[in-house]
Design a protein around this motif. Structure first.
Motif, PDB file in Angstrom:
ATOM      1  N   SER A 363     -81.262 -37.682 -11.008  1.00  0.00           N
ATOM      2  CA  SER A 363     -81.519 -38.208  -9.666  1.00  0.00           C
ATOM      3  C   SER A 363     -82.725 -39.142  -9.764  1.00  0.00           C
ATOM      4  O   SER A 363     -83.611 -38.932 -10.593  1.00  0.00           O
ATOM      5  N   MET A 364     -82.758 -40.196  -8.926  1.00  0.00           N
ATOM      6  CA  MET A 364     -83.828 -41.186  -9.087  1.00  0.00           C
ATOM      7  C   MET A 364     -85.212 -40.583  -8.871  1.00  0.00           C
ATOM      8  O   MET A 364     -86.187 -41.041  -9.459  1.00  0.00           O
ATOM      9  N   GLU A 365     -85.301 -39.589  -8.004  1.00  0.00           N
ATOM     10  CA  GLU A 365     -86.576 -38.879  -7.866  1.00  0.00           C
ATOM     11  C   GLU A 365     -86.517 -37.669  -8.796  1.00  0.00           C
ATOM     12  O   GLU A 365     -85.714 -36.766  -8.587  1.00  0.00           O
TER      13      GLU A 365
ATOM     14  N   ALA B  95     -78.735 -47.586   2.320  1.00  0.00           N
ATOM     15  CA  ALA B  95     -79.349 -46.412   1.676  1.00  0.00           C
ATOM     16  C   ALA B  95     -78.461 -45.178   1.710  1.00  0.00           C
ATOM     17  O   ALA B  95     -77.765 -44.930   2.690  1.00  0.00           O
ATOM     18  N   GLN B  96     -78.510 -44.435   0.634  1.00  0.00           N
ATOM     19  CA  GLN B  96     -78.013 -43.052   0.667  1.00  0.00           C
ATOM     20  C   GLN B  96     -79.240 -42.153   0.647  1.00  0.00           C
ATOM     21  O   GLN B  96     -79.823 -41.891   1.687  1.00  0.00           O
ATOM     22  N   CYS B  97     -79.686 -41.719  -0.551  1.00  0.00           N
ATOM     23  CA  CYS B  97     -80.943 -40.950  -0.542  1.00  0.00           C
ATOM     24  C   CYS B  97     -82.115 -41.872  -0.233  1.00  0.00           C
ATOM     25  O   CYS B  97     -83.129 -41.447   0.291  1.00  0.00           O
ATOM     26  N   GLY B  98     -81.983 -43.132  -0.605  1.00  0.00           N
ATOM     27  CA  GLY B  98     -82.986 -44.129  -0.267  1.00  0.00           C
ATOM     28  C   GLY B  98     -84.131 -44.279  -1.250  1.00  0.00           C
ATOM     29  O   GLY B  98     -84.933 -45.200  -1.122  1.00  0.00           O
ATOM     30  N   TYR B  99     -84.202 -43.403  -2.229  1.00  0.00           N
ATOM     31  CA  TYR B  99     -85.376 -43.383  -3.107  1.00  0.00           C
ATOM     32  C   TYR B  99     -85.536 -44.685  -3.896  1.00  0.00           C
ATOM     33  O   TYR B  99     -86.657 -45.145  -4.109  1.00  0.00           O
ATOM     34  N   CYS B 100     -84.435 -45.284  -4.295  1.00  0.00           N
ATOM     35  CA  CYS B 100     -84.524 -46.502  -5.115  1.00  0.00           C
ATOM     36  C   CYS B 100     -84.716 -47.748  -4.269  1.00  0.00           C
ATOM     37  O   CYS B 100     -84.943 -48.829  -4.809  1.00  0.00           O
ATOM     38  N   GLN B 101     -84.552 -47.609  -2.946  1.00  0.00           N
ATOM     39  CA  GLN B 101     -84.360 -48.806  -2.130  1.00  0.00           C
ATOM     40  C   GLN B 101     -85.604 -49.682  -1.991  1.00  0.00           C
ATOM     41  O   GLN B 101     -85.481 -50.904  -1.841  1.00  0.00           O
ATOM     42  N   ALA B 102     -86.772 -49.100  -2.027  1.00  0.00           N
ATOM     43  CA  ALA B 102     -87.973 -49.941  -1.965  1.00  0.00           C
ATOM     44  C   ALA B 102     -87.963 -50.916  -3.139  1.00  0.00           C
ATOM     45  O   ALA B 102     -88.193 -52.121  -2.976  1.00  0.00           O
ATOM     46  N   CYS B 132     -79.579 -47.508  -9.072  1.00  0.00           N
ATOM     47  CA  CYS B 132     -79.366 -46.640  -7.910  1.00  0.00           C
ATOM     48  C   CYS B 132     -78.409 -45.542  -8.345  1.00  0.00           C
ATOM     49  O   CYS B 132     -77.240 -45.792  -8.576  1.00  0.00           O
ATOM     50  N   ARG B 133     -78.926 -44.339  -8.475  1.00  0.00           N
ATOM     51  CA  ARG B 133     -78.082 -43.237  -8.941  1.00  0.00           C
ATOM     52  C   ARG B 133     -77.078 -42.816  -7.870  1.00  0.00           C
ATOM     53  O   ARG B 133     -76.066 -42.213  -8.172  1.00  0.00           O
ATOM     54  N   CYS B 134     -77.384 -43.114  -6.612  1.00  0.00           N
ATOM     55  CA  CYS B 134     -76.427 -42.795  -5.539  1.00  0.00           C
ATOM     56  C   CYS B 134     -75.278 -43.792  -5.495  1.00  0.00           C
ATOM     57  O   CYS B 134     -74.299 -43.568  -4.802  1.00  0.00           O
ATOM     58  N   GLY B 135     -75.430 -44.905  -6.182  1.00  0.00           N
ATOM     59  CA  GLY B 135     -74.322 -45.853  -6.264  1.00  0.00           C
ATOM     60  C   GLY B 135     -74.161 -46.750  -5.056  1.00  0.00           C
ATOM     61  O   GLY B 135     -73.051 -47.015  -4.606  1.00  0.00           O
ATOM     62  N   THR B 136     -75.257 -47.280  -4.549  1.00  0.00           N
ATOM     63  CA  THR B 136     -75.167 -48.163  -3.378  1.00  0.00           C
ATOM     64  C   THR B 136     -74.974 -49.633  -3.760  1.00  0.00           C
ATOM     65  O   THR B 136     -75.119 -50.519  -2.911  1.00  0.00           O
ATOM     66  N   TYR B 137     -74.644 -49.899  -5.002  1.00  0.00           N
ATOM     67  CA  TYR B 137     -74.573 -51.290  -5.476  1.00  0.00           C
ATOM     68  C   TYR B 137     -73.713 -52.215  -4.614  1.00  0.00           C
ATOM     69  O   TYR B 137     -74.127 -53.342  -4.326  1.00  0.00           O
TER      70      TYR B 137
HETATM   71  S1  FES Z   1     -80.029 -44.613  -2.646  1.00  0.00           S
HETATM   72 FE1  FES Z   1     -80.353 -42.859  -3.890  1.00  0.00          FE
HETATM   73  S2  FES Z   1     -80.985 -43.733  -5.757  1.00  0.00           S
HETATM   74 FE2  FES Z   1     -80.417 -45.440  -4.591  1.00  0.00          FE
END
Ligand code: FES
Ligand code: FES
Lengths: 763, 156
Positions: A363-365, B95-102, B132-137
């Motif tokens: 996971s990214m975090e 965003a999904q989890c949003g962590y990568c989005q910044a 982006c591990r959530c795959g928002t590409y």
């Molecule tokens: S939105 Fe979760 S890592 Fe990109």
């Protein structure tokens, strides 16, 4: 806390002793009890710790200014539950979404019901409780208004944040009614009047954006990693490189000399099975994360590798493959697959071996937790999928009562199954205990820590054997799976997949084949085996779905048509009629295996991809499908393979039938994300061991899909939207069909069969 | 003892020269919008701009940033391109989890500042370093193209 995985229903009903229930108890210890000891009648949410709560007084409060506050009791890891569940409450209570505020619940399953975001259960288990909570709140507001006006309650109606009395034209806003409404009796379930589908404002409507969307884009959303407190110190841990390894000796002198480092703390190694306990090692505590990382680099440590020091992925692959070719333990047996195979002519026999490596969640975090201990109480701020398990872990570690531990749930930067194991929260508690009273400790995992010490997806060898006659009829099917089990996490030395693992796409399959046998091989685990988004469906569906395409090819038939023929006409199957099996904890009456719905998604994906169309040279379409977590998915992948064997995914069509579509926009997001994660594991991701150590360490050698490799086209097809059906899962089901669809597409493009993941380049 | 210019403000910090800019901002200055994802310039989560150009702050020593204009996700609201990109991100529900989005947004803003009408290949090239591990590409791509359009029309 007791996380109960009920492994079998039927065996218990039959009174046999075979069925096991894994109960994860307080200290992460596990008791394996016979299912006879568990209440077998409980299904779904009722079988989960905490069950469900639908009390509006727990979930809803209304301020005088009309602001409606709705509690999100489940953690947000990217699926959208923190938005979608409160949205359901708001819809039923006729609250206007722009006047709703969402607050995150702390860990407290006794108050909120089950909080573990795992197993694609949030909407499945909480759609109805949240609807009931919302409807009850609406009826209490109506009752309060009717009392105020001294009119029968039947004459008033809640509409968009106010209650109206149409005949007199009177109206009162929710804020004006809040105090009175709270004093109304909470209506019983039988008195609730749930909305008709036609009256939904938000459910199924795509009117609501993620509650955190704006904050995320501005960098203002708070993840576990972002926690800050005055006086906070930061810790990183040097852990044994081999699971089960121990600290032989260490010298902290140089580490303590690094500017900013304040302390070094030994973390005890786990006892017995790993469960959710820390791996052990040495924590370095510093004034900032960087100093802690530098301090850790300066530690001098000698490890004793312990019994898993010889774990080697190449050797293990051989052992697994061998095990998958020898007779295993039979877990489904219809007809006589073995005799049919033995008696069949060589030309009618077909067998194939498949291999799926360990995977890290990444996971990214990375995992992270902050703990502060003060005056006999502990407070935790963290990103966890299972807050109650984190509370139990900290309470046990610090010998506190659970009510003296407060777990604040921050946003998760992804989870995928990793963050349902709170070992990192436990580590933070251990370090906080070693610091002066009241010192907040943020314990951070680096990416290397995350890759080296994950609760990995298992590694499997899958053997399939079929007898297929000249007309293309499949007369027998054998699926034998060899993979370390998740049960080994909780019971030392546990070998062989459990029913809940085998059920996922190995036992539970609906093909009309007269002779079926499913076997599992007994193999030991040498790593921490966890659950990864869609779990055992990944290897089982990969093997079975590639195999069906191979059989279709042998039969000289179109894969789509061959699969539909194999599935047969629309019908509902009780999974328990296949074998003693597991139905994702759900009642088989409520959630039968519906082949009509499976056919529906196959048709939709194929239609979306224009299955059967002419393609340029080197291009191919591949199909795969899966039923998991009570939802049906099918995927068609289009690839182009160049002369050097380079694979480029051009498009993915994914169809899903998850029953009622509560927040379709987020369902599509999960399908897109599932496609990307499925392609990651199919194309590039692999964890391997050498001398007991994970060889990969960061995103350069544990590769996941990037923008440039991601398909430019992902078309999602939502099928059915039947609100009379119970909801299916959404987060996990998109993943399993992706890898087999890709490999089937590669075959269509090149004539080459890839049976081992990751694909890399096609040679 | 470097002096930093972050989003137009001068900030004093007392840290070693080799401390990565990411940790200086996150731990010392309390600016947690930029994320830690890998620490090795492999994921892009920590992307900031130095004098307008995207850098991976997890491998940028603070000494290299002294005296230069640092801009972060927290400053994008007052950046013309930043605003448009942030809005496109919302409209596309990226965003999904949003962590990568910044990090994604910071890289996208960097791209659109130098390439006003990026092609698909240019987007791949610029964004390839942001995982982006959530795959928002697919949605990131759509949001970038939309933002480019908006900017071409002059903006808001
Ligand atoms: S939105 Fe979760 S890592 Fe990109
Ligand atoms: S944290 Fe800097 S690139 Fe990953």
């Amino acid at each position: 806390m007791s996380t109960t995985i009920q492994l079998s229903r039927r065996r218990f009903l039959q009174g046999s002793l075979g069925a096991l229930t894994l109960a994860v108890t307080a200290g992460g210890l596990v008791t394996i009890v016979r299912a006879a000891d568990a209440d077998s009648k409980k299904y779904g949410a009722d079988s989960m710790p905490g069950g469900t709560v639908d009390d509006p007084l727990v979930f809803v409060s209304i301020a005088e200014d009309g602001t409606v506050t709705i509690v999100a009791h489940r953690a947000e890891m990217g699926t959208g539950v923190r938005t979608s569940l409160p949205m359901v409450v708001a819809d039923e209570m006729e609250a206007s979404w722009d006047r709703v505020r969402v607050v995150q619940a702390e860990a407290n399953e006794a108050r909120y019901g089950n909080q573990n975001v795992d197993g694609s259960r949030s909407m499945r288990h909480f759609l109805m409780p949240m609807r009931r909570a919302g409807a009850a709140a609406r009826q209490m507001l109506e009752a309060a208004a009717a009392a105020r006006w001294s009119v029968p309650v039947a004459e008033v109606k809640a509409v968009r944040h106010e209650v109206v009395h149409p005949s007199s034209g009177r109206r009162l806003g929710y804020g004006e009614l809040a105090a009175d409404a709270a004093r109304q009796p909470v209506p019983g379930t039988e008195q609730l009047k749930l909305k008709a589908r036609a009256d939904y404002r938000y459910i199924g409507k795509n009117q609501v954006r993620l509650v955190d969307l704006e904050a995320i884009g501005k960098g203002q959303a708070t993840y576990g990693m972002d926690m800050r407190l005055p006086g906070m110190v930061y810790a990183v841990v040097a852990r044994p490189p081999v699971v089960g390894g121990k600290l032989r000796r260490f010298d902290s002198e140089k580490a303590l000399a690094v500017p900013g480092v304040v302390k070094v703390v030994e973390i005890p190694a786990f006892q017995g099975a790993p469960a959710f306990q820390p791996l052990g090692g040495v924590a370095v505590v510093a004034r900032n994360t960087w100093a802690a990382i530098k301090g850790r680099e300066a530690l001098e440590i000698e490890w004793d590798d312990g019994p898993n020091g010889g774990y080697d992925s190449a050797d293990f692959r051989e052992a697994l493959t061998k095990a998958s070719r020898a007779t295993g333990k039979t877990i489904r047996d219809n007809g006589d697959a073995v005799s049919v195979w033995n008696d069949a002519a060589e030309t009618e026999r077909f067998a194939a071996d498949y291999y799926i490596p360990h995977l890290a969640h990444a996971s990214m975090e990375p995992p992270v937790a902050t703990v502060q201990i003060k005056e006999g109480r502990a407070e935790v701020w963290t990103s966890v999928q299972n807050p109650e398990a984190a509370r139990t872990a900290v309470a046990t570690r610090l010998k506190l009562k659970p009510e003296d531990v407060k777990v604040n749930v921050l946003l998760l930067g992804g989870g995928f199954g990793r963050k349902s194991k709170p070992d990192y929260v436990d580590e933070a508690a251990i370090v906080a205990r070693a610091m002066p009273e009241g010192t907040p400790v943020k314990l951070v995992w680096t990416r290397e820590d995350d890759i080296h010490h994950d609760y990995l997806h298992t590694v499997s060898a899958e053997r399939l054997e079929a007898v297929i006659d000249k007309s293309g009829k499949v007369r027998s099917w054998l699926h034998r799976s060899a993979a370390p089990t998740i049960a080994s996490l909780f019971a030392e030395g546990a070998k062989g997949q459990q029913l809940f693992e085998s059920a996922m796409s190995a036992i539970n399959m609906p093909y009309r084949i007269p002779n079926v046998r499913v076997e599992t091989a007994e193999v030991a685990a040498h790593a921490r085996i966890g659950w990864f988004r869609s779990v055992a469906n990944i290897p089982h569906a990969f093997a079975a779905q590639c195999f069906i395409a191979e059989l279709a090819h042998r039969a000289g038939k179109d894969h789509r048509q061959f699969a539909l023929d194999l599935i047969g006409p629309a019908r509902q199957i009780d999974p328990g009629d296949m074998a003693d099996t597991w139905n994702y904890t759900e009642s088989p009456e409520r959630y039968p295996y519906d082949t009509g719905r499976l056919r529906g998604v196959i048709e939709a994906a194929c239609q979306g991809a224009k299955w059967g169309r002419e393609l340029p040279r080197g291009h191919g379409l591949g199909l795969a499908f899966c039923y998991s977590f009570m939802s049906y998915t099918a995927t068609v992948v289009e690839v182009a393979v160049d002369e050097k064997g380079g694979v480029r995914v051009l498009a993915v069509d994914m169809a899903m039938d998850c029953g009622p579509q509560i927040n379709p926009e987020r369902i599509r997001a999960q399908m897109e994300g599932g496609a990307v994660m499925g392609l990651s594991l199919a194309l590039t991701s692999e964890i391997t061991f050498e001398k007991g150590r994970v060889k990969q360490s960061n995103f350069h050698d544990y590769q996941v899909l990037r923008h440039n490799a991601s398909p430019r086209v992902i078309r999602t097809h939502l099928v059915n939207d039947d609100h009379d059906l119970p909801p299916g899962g959404v987060g996990e089901p998109p993943v399993p069909p992706v890898a087999p669809a890709l490999c089937n597409a590669i075959f269509a493009a090149t004539g080459k069969r890839v049976r081992s993941l990751p694909v890399g380049t096609v040679t | 003892m470097p002096q930093l210019n972050v989003n137009g403000q001068t900030r004093e910090v007392d840290v070693p020269d080799d401390m990565p800019l990411l940790w200086v901002l996150r731990d010392e200055l309390g600016m947690t919008g930029s994320k830690f994802g890998c620490g090795m310039a492999l994921c892009g989560a920590c992307t900031m701009h130095l004098d307008g150009a995207p850098v991976r702050s997890c491998v940028t020593p603070v000494s290299a940033a002294a005296g230069r204009a640092i801009s972060t996700i927290e400053g994008m609201e007052s950046d013309r391109v930043g605003q448009v990109v942030q809005q496109a991100w919302i409209e596309n529900n990226v965003a999904q989890c949003g962590y990568c989005q910044a990090g994604q947004i910071m890289t996208a803003v960097g791209l659109l500042k130098t390439t006003t009408a990026p092609t698909e290949e240019q987007i791949d090239g610029a964004m390839g370093g942001n995982i982006c591990r959530c795959g928002t590409y697919p949605r990131i791509r759509a949001a970038i193209l939309q933002a480019a359009d908006r900017l071409a029309q002059g903006g808001e």
